[in-house]
Enzyme design. Structure first.
Site, PDB file in Angstrom:
ATOM      1  N   LYS A  84       0.820  -1.223   0.000  1.00 20.78           N
ATOM      2  CA  LYS A  84       0.000   0.000   0.000  1.00 20.78           C
ATOM      3  C   LYS A  84       0.849   1.265   0.000  1.00 20.78           C
ATOM      4  O   LYS A  84       0.611   2.184  -0.792  1.00 20.78           O
ATOM      5  CB  LYS A  84      -0.920   0.025   1.238  1.00 20.78           C
ATOM      6  CG  LYS A  84      -1.959  -1.050   1.279  1.00 20.78           C
ATOM      7  CD  LYS A  84      -2.873  -0.870   2.471  1.00 20.78           C
ATOM      8  CE  LYS A  84      -2.204  -1.125   3.804  1.00 20.78           C
ATOM      9  NZ  LYS A  84      -1.837  -2.533   4.005  1.00 20.78           N
ATOM     10  N   THR A  85       1.809   1.318   0.904  1.00 16.22           N
ATOM     11  CA  THR A  85       2.611   2.543   1.038  1.00 16.22           C
ATOM     12  C   THR A  85       3.388   2.825  -0.239  1.00 16.22           C
ATOM     13  O   THR A  85       3.426   3.962  -0.719  1.00 16.22           O
ATOM     14  CB  THR A  85       3.562   2.422   2.238  1.00 16.22           C
ATOM     15  OG1 THR A  85       2.796   2.292   3.434  1.00 16.22           O
ATOM     16  CG2 THR A  85       4.454   3.654   2.357  1.00 16.22           C
ATOM     17  N   GLU A  92      -3.624   6.066   1.408  1.00 25.49           N
ATOM     18  CA  GLU A  92      -3.419   4.677   1.779  1.00 25.49           C
ATOM     19  C   GLU A  92      -4.618   4.217   2.598  1.00 25.49           C
ATOM     20  O   GLU A  92      -5.024   4.890   3.547  1.00 25.49           O
ATOM     21  CB  GLU A  92      -2.127   4.553   2.585  1.00 25.49           C
ATOM     22  CG  GLU A  92      -1.734   3.152   2.926  1.00 25.49           C
ATOM     23  CD  GLU A  92      -0.334   3.062   3.516  1.00 25.49           C
ATOM     24  OE1 GLU A  92      -0.090   2.129   4.298  1.00 25.49           O
ATOM     25  OE2 GLU A  92       0.517   3.932   3.206  1.00 25.49           O
TER      26      GLU A  92
END
Length: 464
Positions: free
Chosen positions: A121-122, A165
């Protein structure tokens, strides 16, 4: 129980403001003109960055840190009920807002892209933020890690796009209503909140159901869990599903990934048109993240060729295979990987960069609940290294669980023939690693806790 978000958070107070998610929201509010305050257990570079924006940051938690005119208190799921500032807010009737509700309110009026998945995600959120900024679109963004460029985890932009995110760990991503959502993968994790993989799927289905009518779901169907999710939501009215991956039939198909040193050249085909671009970090999984970012941007009307070129400006996220330095011919690299899939993927990526040297891992397990459920898989993953040191479990928000220690991981790795040892006490790690490492080796510190602090100390000991 959290309160509804006030119509305006002009004087918000953040408990645990130094956290990656919390600090990003605080930064955006400060950039929008709010008078922000907060507290954290210890001082940090993040606290210094917040202070540079005019945020008041207290070290430690005390009731008196809550200003008399605070109009909201923002908390994350990690904040316990006995926190004195939280108790003071409730006693005074100050609205208590969960981090996810605060972030959702910040996205009002924008075209949000929400990035979800058990891993990646990051990185993917960061790729979007950097590339869209490179194109002059000045997006707002809130990321769970600091970018290498421009060195922050949040920004209030003048453009119409908001990149966020979306965290599944506590189901907080159910609060968002994105125009475009990315799901990179779906696996069982966060065992304190999910009892089964089926519960995880149900949670992701709820997230997908939050996509705005006519919006787009980008899903990487090379990952079995993500592919199953795509099948579960196929045919939903008002939902466009765009598949990405290397398999034939993907809407955005990865035709090839060509390693070029510490970068990769990626070719994708969509609608019969090929787009070739460079990803400036090694590893197949990072190439997949970049293609998902490209697909999400094109769903908002950004030309694929432009987005491909702009993705080349992404140089990484702190703690995602971040080079900390080199001493006596030994490189030290830091990785946030803490789930077995992430560990294995980063070891695969770094193996191609090792240039014949050994890979030495310093692994810090994260959370007792995760270790209890995945110790065998963690041991299997770190067994891919040439040698490993395993530290005590980083508890974060959890209390110890009887019988759950890092020895479970050490035993699992040793059972697979790995060269692995347990080290109790971080102060001894630099000496141990210095005794293991030789010129040409790579030392990889891995974990979501404070293992990241060891990189400079290992380099200093190697230099002695």
């Amino acid at each position: 129980m959290a309160s509804a978000v006030p119509s305006a958070m002009d004087r918000p107070h953040f408990i645990g403001i130094g956290g990656a998610g919390m600090s990003g929201i605080a930064k955006i509010l400060a950039m929008r003109g709010a008078r922000v305050s907060g507290s954290d257990a210890k001082d940090s570079a993040t606290a210094a960055a917040l202070r540079s924006l005019g945020v008041t940051v207290h070290v430690g938690h005390a009731a008196e840190h809550l200003a008399d005119d605070a109009d909201a208190v923002v908390v994350s799921s990690a904040i316990r009920d006995d926190n004195p500032e939280l108790a003071a807010a409730r006693g005074r009737g100050v609205p208590v807002v969960h981090r996810s509700d605060a972030l959702a309110s910040l996205m009002d009026g924008f075209r949000p892209i929400a990035v979800a998945g058990t891993h990646g995600k990051t990185t993917t959120t960061s790729m979007l933020a950097v590339a869209l900024s490179e194109l002059g679109l000045d997006p707002s963004y809130a990321i769970g890690g600091d970018l290498s460029e421009p060195g922050t985890n949040a920004h209030h932009g003048t453009g119409e796009i908001f990149v966020a995110e979306a965290d599944e760990s506590d189901r907080s991503f159910h609060k968002y209503a994105p125009e475009v959502a990315i799901v990179l993968n779906v696996e069982l994790d966060h065992h304190a909140n999910y009892a089964s993989l089926e519960e995880v799927f149900e949670s992701f289905e709820t997230f997908v159901g939050r996509i705005r009518p006519g919006g787009t779901l980008v899903v990487d169907t090379d990952h079995p869990g993500a592919a199953e999710l795509a099948g579960r939501v196929a045919g939903r009215e008002g939902l466009n599903v765009v598949t990405v991956g290397e398999r034939e039939g993907a809407d955005v198909r990865i035709a090839r990934i060509t390693p070029r040193g510490t970068t990769s050249e990626v070719s994708v085909v969509a609608g019969g048109t090929e787009t070739v671009f460079t990803v400036s970090v090694p590893g197949r999984h990072y190439a997949h993240n970049a293609v998902a970012a490209l697909a999400a941007a094109t769903a908002l009307g950004v030309p694929a060729d432009d987005m491909g070129r702009a993705l080349g400006a992404y140089t990484g996220v702190r703690r995602r295979l971040q080079l900390k330095g080199e001493a006596k011919g030994v490189q030290v690299i830091d990785s946030y990987a803490h789930h077995p899939t992430e560990i294995a993927a980063d070891l695969e990526a770094i193996r191609g960069h090792a240039d014949g040297g050994r890979i030495l891992v310093v692994f810090q397990p994260h959370l007792f609940s995760r270790t209890q459920q995945l110790a065998d898989e963690m041991g299997q993953a770190i067994a891919l290294a040439d040698a490993s040191v395993v530290l005590d479990i980083y508890p974060a928000r959890e209390d110890p669980v009887p019988g759950v220690t890092s020895a479970l991981i050490v035993d699992a790795a040793a059972a697979r023939g790995a060269d692995v040892r347990a080290v109790h006490g971080m102060e001894t790690v630099p000496e141990v690693v210095a005794g293991m490492a030789a010129p040409g080796d790579l030392v990889l510190t891995m974990g979501a806790g404070d293992v990241t602090d060891l990189g400079p100390r290992i380099l200093a000991r190697l230099q002695d």
